[in-house]
Design a protein around this motif. Sequence first.
Motif, mmCIF file in Angstrom:
data_model
loop_
_atom_site.group_PDB
_atom_site.id
_atom_site.type_symbol
_atom_site.label_atom_id
_atom_site.label_comp_id
_atom_site.label_asym_id
_atom_site.label_seq_id
_atom_site.Cartn_x
_atom_site.Cartn_y
_atom_site.Cartn_z
ATOM 1 N N ILE A 177 11.877 -8.800 -5.611
ATOM 2 C CA ILE A 177 12.763 -7.636 -5.625
ATOM 3 C C ILE A 177 12.461 -6.716 -6.803
ATOM 4 N N PRO A 178 12.313 -7.237 -8.025
ATOM 5 C CA PRO A 178 11.936 -6.322 -9.134
ATOM 6 C C PRO A 178 10.597 -5.627 -8.894
ATOM 7 N N LEU A 179 9.646 -6.333 -8.279
ATOM 8 C CA LEU A 179 8.364 -5.711 -7.982
ATOM 9 C C LEU A 179 8.533 -4.532 -7.022
ATOM 10 N N GLY A 180 9.366 -4.705 -5.985
ATOM 11 C CA GLY A 180 9.598 -3.622 -5.039
ATOM 12 C C GLY A 180 10.179 -2.388 -5.711
ATOM 13 N N LYS A 181 11.145 -2.586 -6.618
ATOM 14 C CA LYS A 181 11.730 -1.450 -7.334
ATOM 15 C C LYS A 181 10.692 -0.774 -8.220
ATOM 16 N N LEU A 183 7.465 -0.643 -7.692
ATOM 17 C CA LEU A 183 6.458 0.047 -6.891
ATOM 18 C C LEU A 183 6.968 1.344 -6.274
ATOM 19 N N LEU A 184 8.290 1.581 -6.254
ATOM 20 C CA LEU A 184 8.822 2.818 -5.687
ATOM 21 C C LEU A 184 8.377 4.046 -6.475
ATOM 22 N N TYR A 189 -0.935 6.407 -2.735
ATOM 23 C CA TYR A 189 -0.353 6.284 -1.405
ATOM 24 C C TYR A 189 -0.608 4.919 -0.776
ATOM 25 N N GLY A 190 -1.778 4.349 -0.993
ATOM 26 C CA GLY A 190 -2.068 3.044 -0.406
ATOM 27 C C GLY A 190 -1.140 1.968 -0.920
ATOM 28 N N ILE A 191 -0.924 1.958 -2.235
ATOM 29 C CA ILE A 191 -0.008 0.967 -2.829
ATOM 30 C C ILE A 191 1.430 1.255 -2.392
ATOM 31 N N LEU A 192 1.790 2.540 -2.310
ATOM 32 C CA LEU A 192 3.147 2.901 -1.893
ATOM 33 C C LEU A 192 3.416 2.486 -0.451
ATOM 34 N N HIS A 193 2.414 2.598 0.407
ATOM 35 C CA HIS A 193 2.571 2.157 1.796
ATOM 36 C C HIS A 193 2.827 0.650 1.848
ATOM 37 N N GLY A 194 2.056 -0.122 1.072
ATOM 38 C CA GLY A 194 2.303 -1.561 1.018
ATOM 39 C C GLY A 194 3.659 -1.887 0.444
ATOM 40 N N ALA A 195 4.123 -1.091 -0.546
ATOM 41 C CA ALA A 195 5.440 -1.322 -1.125
ATOM 42 C C ALA A 195 6.538 -1.133 -0.092
#
Length: 720
Positions: A177-181, A183-184, A189-195
């Motif tokens: 969960i902290p990782l998801g926050k 990555l926002l 764009y590639g990393i954001l799509h995976g996020a």
Amino acid sequence: MPEAPLTLAVLIRTIRSARTQAEERDLVQRESAKIRGAFRGDEAESRATNLAKLLYIHMLGYPAHFGQMECLQAHCLAPIPRKRIGYLGAALLLDEKQDTHLLLTNSIKNDLLHSSSWVQGLALSTLGSLGSAAMFRDLAGEVEQLARKAQPSVRRKAVVCAVHIIRKVPDLTDMFIPLGKHLLTEQTYGILHGAMMLIAEMCEQSPQALQSFSKHVSQMVGVLRNLVVAGYSPDHSISGISNPFLQVQILRLLRILGRDNEDTSEAMNDTLAQVATNTETTRNVGNAILYETVLTIMGVQSTSGLRVLAINILGRFLLNKDRNIRYVALTSLQKLLQTENSAVQRHRDTVLSCLSDPDPTVKRRALQLSLALVSNSNVRTSVRLLCVSLRDAGWYVRDDCVPNLICLIGGAKELHSYAVQQLYGALVQDISQQPLVQVATWCIGEYGNLLLDGSCEEVEPKQVHPEEILSLLERVLQSHLSLPATRAYALTALMKLGTHLQDSDVNRIRSLVSIYCSCHDIELQQRAVEYNALFRKYDHLRYCLHEKVFSCFGWEAVGGFPHQVYDLLDLLGGPVDSSVSQPSTVTPSATSLLDFLGDLNPAGKPLNVYCIIASCLIATALPRMSVYERDGLLIEFSMERPALEPTLLLITATVSNQMPDDIPNFTLQVAVPKPFQVELLPPSGSTVPGQGGAPLTQVIRVWTPKQVRTAEDLQSKKRV
């Protein structure tokens, strides 16, 4: 002298040049034996080449399981090309069902901590493809660290691997969960799509994650808004649309976050409207984004205006030249019909125009949606178009379309003449299209008198001679194209027509029916035998039995009566008793199982409902059943047999009114066949209250003579 081993390129050319399958199999067996010998000899120099040849043999479908341990050793080699072959072999030859793959855990962990981004990428790809729950638990920490601090190419793979970890081990959601926050805020764009994929998976798995990320909807909406208004970027645009894959993924995530959450839904309404109005629709990429936008609008608690906009987008899809897009639109509108009926009704003309589409799948889906769109206000127009569509549809209709269309025609009384005229004309031209033939024969049986009279206000009336109708039905019965179900419709139509024809025509019907008394199809044979029995024993009841009927107790009106009716007639051996035992009990001279007469008249005139109770008198199972439902009036029977009086049947009739006005002077009249006796106890009242009022109840006592056998006895008699 032993034969030298082949290189990979030579092996491929040799196998391709094999003339027969036996020659290829012999070549593969010889080369597999050499590879096994090389593996046992521990030839380090040729290990990678032999493993590559083995993987090619595996892709051809030949056994290659003996190379599993070699894969475990190869990915530990220092040179990256050999390590890559080892990881590729592990991904192809191993899976989580085999304990052998657990030996990869330490090697993958070491490679995740390797200084080379290439090695880290190989380890992440392999872990994501064949990792088990145990491996994911051991390596989740390393994956999370790589997703935060590694190079962009490795971070992207680490985020995708984290998605697989959450799917396999939902318990680890709290770790990511902290990782998801974090990555926002990513700009790549590639990393954001995976996020977005990772956050969506966590929200699906954990209510805690869903609540946590609902507070960050504004960030996701901001990213989506920037993508919509962003100009052309050659690195991320497809057909002029900026990063459509990321847009679709954000829309899917918003659909998850806005489900049953009014505040979150309100935060995304403006952006959804912006996406719906600003997305280009000339290319398929834009249509894909619009479709996801429609799903998101309908999946969250959006405003009514936004939902109408989504329906209009699907309506525009119906005008698209691409048949796939039209099919998707029809399917989506079918799903939304229950919740957004009025908005979908606005596109009824466009849906009906799809009935003429040359694609049978689009035509079938349009026919299903058209049937669902029929209402009291448009039934007159819709039935005409549906009749034409059924004539053109051929075999490309679902089985339930036939009874559905029959039900629509039966409910539109003012169109009976028009329907029977049009369907008769279509049947004269073509009897090969079975759905059309079934609907047409049913209408001819039910409304054949209108065809004989030649009365029709919609088109120029055409009076048909009885000889022409009988010849047409005989042609349907004898056609090799007719299905057994179609012949059953035709037999029933002949019997119903017999109530409107002269004796000479009835004799012809009798001869046609008798032909099928020895038919190999059990259903047709039983139907013909029963109809023939009516001619021989119960000709005076034939008219009553083949009046217009409707579906009740689960018996389809189009299929005639079940065999228990004829068992009961044979059991009783005579007509129905027409005597009146008391003022409240009347027995009409009819033997249809349920013959409900009279019309609902809330204005104040008395309402009489006549019932004939037959099969329930000899039934062993006594379910609660709905026996009458029309114009808001519902009559239900609940039955029981007292344990001490097996010959007594107690029926409690519950009468409820769904209309706002009361029904005064209500009278329930019941009739039973001989030798049963019936008594109606006083009702709870004479007025059926309007909607919301307490229902009226009345108890009916029916005595079953001891000599009458039950349905179970009848079945035993048949088996003997």
